[in-house]
Write a protein that holds these residues in place. Structure first.
Motif, PDB file in Angstrom:
ATOM      1  N   PHE A 180      11.692 -34.179   0.504  1.00 25.34           N
ATOM      2  CA  PHE A 180      11.529 -35.406   1.306  1.00 25.34           C
ATOM      3  C   PHE A 180      10.463 -35.217   2.396  1.00 25.34           C
ATOM      4  O   PHE A 180       9.948 -36.189   2.938  1.00 25.34           O
ATOM      5  CB  PHE A 180      12.862 -35.836   1.937  1.00 25.34           C
ATOM      6  CG  PHE A 180      13.572 -34.726   2.650  1.00 25.34           C
ATOM      7  CD1 PHE A 180      13.211 -34.359   3.935  1.00 25.34           C
ATOM      8  CD2 PHE A 180      14.599 -34.021   2.024  1.00 25.34           C
ATOM      9  CE1 PHE A 180      13.841 -33.315   4.592  1.00 25.34           C
ATOM     10  CE2 PHE A 180      15.247 -32.971   2.672  1.00 25.34           C
ATOM     11  CZ  PHE A 180      14.860 -32.618   3.959  1.00 25.34           C
ATOM     12  N   ILE A 191      23.082 -20.076   3.038  1.00 25.37           N
ATOM     13  CA  ILE A 191      22.066 -20.762   2.231  1.00 25.37           C
ATOM     14  C   ILE A 191      22.430 -22.241   2.265  1.00 25.37           C
ATOM     15  O   ILE A 191      23.545 -22.611   1.892  1.00 25.37           O
ATOM     16  CB  ILE A 191      22.075 -20.232   0.780  1.00 25.37           C
ATOM     17  CG1 ILE A 191      21.756 -18.732   0.758  1.00 25.37           C
ATOM     18  CG2 ILE A 191      21.085 -21.013  -0.081  1.00 25.37           C
ATOM     19  CD1 ILE A 191      22.025 -18.068  -0.575  1.00 25.37           C
ATOM     20  N   ILE A 224      15.906 -34.167  12.210  1.00 25.50           N
ATOM     21  CA  ILE A 224      16.932 -34.407  11.181  1.00 25.50           C
ATOM     22  C   ILE A 224      18.216 -34.945  11.833  1.00 25.50           C
ATOM     23  O   ILE A 224      18.464 -34.692  13.009  1.00 25.50           O
ATOM     24  CB  ILE A 224      17.235 -33.124  10.367  1.00 25.50           C
ATOM     25  CG1 ILE A 224      17.874 -32.049  11.261  1.00 25.50           C
ATOM     26  CG2 ILE A 224      15.976 -32.591   9.717  1.00 25.50           C
ATOM     27  CD1 ILE A 224      18.526 -30.941  10.461  1.00 25.50           C
ATOM     28  N   SER A 251      12.620 -23.776   6.106  1.00 24.19           N
ATOM     29  CA  SER A 251      13.334 -22.510   5.919  1.00 24.19           C
ATOM     30  C   SER A 251      14.743 -22.490   6.505  1.00 24.19           C
ATOM     31  O   SER A 251      15.466 -21.506   6.331  1.00 24.19           O
ATOM     32  CB  SER A 251      12.493 -21.371   6.510  1.00 24.19           C
ATOM     33  OG  SER A 251      11.920 -21.747   7.747  1.00 24.19           O
ATOM     34  N   LEU A 290      12.858 -25.400  -0.759  1.00 24.69           N
ATOM     35  CA  LEU A 290      14.212 -25.466  -1.322  1.00 24.69           C
ATOM     36  C   LEU A 290      14.999 -26.573  -0.634  1.00 24.69           C
ATOM     37  O   LEU A 290      15.420 -26.444   0.516  1.00 24.69           O
ATOM     38  CB  LEU A 290      14.926 -24.119  -1.154  1.00 24.69           C
ATOM     39  CG  LEU A 290      14.164 -22.885  -1.668  1.00 24.69           C
ATOM     40  CD1 LEU A 290      15.000 -21.630  -1.540  1.00 24.69           C
ATOM     41  CD2 LEU A 290      13.711 -23.092  -3.107  1.00 24.69           C
ATOM     42  N   GLY A 291      15.174 -27.676  -1.340  1.00 22.57           N
ATOM     43  CA  GLY A 291      16.005 -28.769  -0.825  1.00 22.57           C
ATOM     44  C   GLY A 291      15.338 -29.597   0.251  1.00 22.57           C
ATOM     45  O   GLY A 291      16.022 -30.118   1.140  1.00 22.57           O
TER      46      GLY A 291
HETATM   47  C1  LIG Z   1      18.729 -28.609   2.692  1.00 20.44           C
HETATM   48  S1  LIG Z   1      18.099 -27.698   4.085  1.00 20.44           S
HETATM   49  C2  LIG Z   1      17.445 -26.271   3.258  1.00 20.44           C
HETATM   50  C3  LIG Z   1      17.168 -25.090   4.161  1.00 20.44           C
HETATM   51  C4  LIG Z   1      16.706 -23.817   3.441  1.00 20.44           C
HETATM   52  N1  LIG Z   1      15.551 -24.085   2.594  1.00 20.44           N
HETATM   53  C5  LIG Z   1      17.811 -23.223   2.617  1.00 20.44           C
HETATM   54  O1  LIG Z   1      17.773 -23.360   1.373  1.00 20.44           O
HETATM   55  O2  LIG Z   1      18.723 -22.595   3.182  1.00 20.44           O
HETATM   56  C6  LIG Z   1      16.638 -28.646   4.477  1.00 20.44           C
HETATM   57  C7  LIG Z   1      15.899 -28.108   5.707  1.00 20.44           C
HETATM   58  O3  LIG Z   1      14.685 -28.860   5.873  1.00 20.44           O
HETATM   59  C8  LIG Z   1      14.423 -28.915   7.255  1.00 20.44           C
HETATM   60  N2  LIG Z   1      13.388 -29.934   7.467  1.00 20.44           N
HETATM   61  C9  LIG Z   1      13.521 -31.289   7.374  1.00 20.44           C
HETATM   62  N3  LIG Z   1      12.343 -31.902   7.598  1.00 20.44           N
HETATM   63  C10 LIG Z   1      11.425 -30.907   7.830  1.00 20.44           C
HETATM   64  C11 LIG Z   1      10.021 -30.906   8.125  1.00 20.44           C
HETATM   65  N4  LIG Z   1       9.334 -32.046   8.197  1.00 20.44           N
HETATM   66  N5  LIG Z   1       9.412 -29.717   8.313  1.00 20.44           N
HETATM   67  C12 LIG Z   1      10.105 -28.548   8.234  1.00 20.44           C
HETATM   68  N6  LIG Z   1      11.430 -28.495   7.966  1.00 20.44           N
HETATM   69  C13 LIG Z   1      12.087 -29.656   7.749  1.00 20.44           C
HETATM   70  C14 LIG Z   1      15.802 -29.224   7.818  1.00 20.44           C
HETATM   71  O4  LIG Z   1      15.879 -29.056   9.208  1.00 20.44           O
HETATM   72  C15 LIG Z   1      16.644 -28.247   7.022  1.00 20.44           C
HETATM   73  O5  LIG Z   1      16.705 -26.996   7.642  1.00 20.44           O
END
Ligand SMILES: C[S@@+](CC[C@H](N)C(=O)[O-])C[C@H]1O[C@@H](n2cnc3c(N)ncnc32)[C@H](O)[C@@H]1O
Length: 243
Positions: free
Chosen positions: A113, A15, A2, A44, A109-110
């Motif tokens: 992509f 969060i 990222i 997560s 959550l979020g």
């Molecule tokens: C908007 S944050 C949300 C984190 C958590 N779900 C929360 O609500 O606190 C998105 C998360 O997705 C992770 N992420 C992005 N691409 C990913 C992948 N291919 N596999 C696992 N995690 C991923 C990012 O590093 C980031 O921690």
């Protein structure tokens, strides 16, 4: 991997979404989580949602997270909270990892992509949940259309609230709850970025990545203030896989 901006900008977030602890608790109650429930939490982050659900509702959670910086914080927080037996975190790319099967709940959550958008995420998560279980996505949606011509986020693949539920219900899932973010939730999420980045820039002005992070920060702040606060919504969408 990222963009580094997020590692800096979300270093203080509990969060990492426009979502309050109270609404997460409400989600746990709606899902009827309890000591017997097993939850998969894709992307997560720093572990905030997993730890809150385990602490408040007693469930077990396994998280998968790609950023080593966030993963390390999540592991540390689980240990500090005395929850390391019930809340575990795996470091990896969720789109490449074995997700297992028979989960009571799969959360994303979020981070839709990871599978190229909401439809791909539902295709990936619906099969790993047991019949009678739930898939929960935290997803942006457009509150108001049309979007202004100068809105940077015009290219994002979001749709309306109604359109998001229609995508959720394309397959076998039925949407049984929506828990939407308030302006307060958005302001907390967005402005925590501002504080973290300003403090980081003050401490790390000579970092080789500082100019890029400064530029990203300015753009994100402008976009939120000009249009994002009016046009962008975010909600937890709960899909039930009828038994
Ligand atoms: C908007 S944050 C949300 C984190 C958590 N779900 C929360 O609500 O606190 C998105 C998360 O997705 C992770 N992420 C992005 N691409 C990913 C992948 N291919 N596999 C696992 N995690 C991923 C990012 O590093 C980031 O921690």
């Amino acid at each position: 991997m990222i963009p580094r901006y997020f590692i800096v900008a979300e270093r203080d977030h509990d969060i990492q979404n426009p979502l309050s602890a109270e609404k997460l608790r409400l989600l746990g109650e709606r899902l009827r989580l309890g000591p017997e429930t097993r939850v998969l939490d894709v992307a997560s982050g720093r572990g905030g949602p997993a730890l809150l659900l385990a602490r408040e509702l007693g469930c077990s959670v396994e998280g998968i997270e790609i950023a080593p910086e966030f993963h390390a914080v999540a592991v540390e927080r689980a240990q500090a909270a005395g929850l390391a037996e019930r809340v575990t975190f795996r470091l990896g790319d969720a789109s490449q990892e074995e997700l297992g099967e028979g989960w009571d709940v799969a959360l994303c959550l979020g981070a839709s992509f990871v599978w190229g958008g909401l439809a791909g995420t539902l295709d990936a998560l619906e099969p790993v949940v047991r019949p009678g279980g739930h898939v929960v996505v935290g997803e942006p949606f457009w509150r108001k259309l049309p979007l202004p011509e100068d809105y940077d986020e015009r290219g994002e693949p979001f749709t309306t609230l109604e359109g998001t539920v229609a995508i959720l219900e394309t397959g076998s899932l039925r949407c049984v709850s929506v828990i939407a973010s308030s302006e307060d939730d958005f302001d907390r999420y967005e402005t925590l970025h501002w504080r973290a980045v300003e403090e980081w820039l003050a401490e790390n002005g000579d970092d080789p990545g500082a100019a890029e992070i400064h530029e990203w920060h300015g753009r994100a702040k402008r976009t939120y203030l000009r249009h994002g606060r009016d046009h962008l919504g975010w909600a937890l969408f709960v899909g039930w896989k009828a038994g």
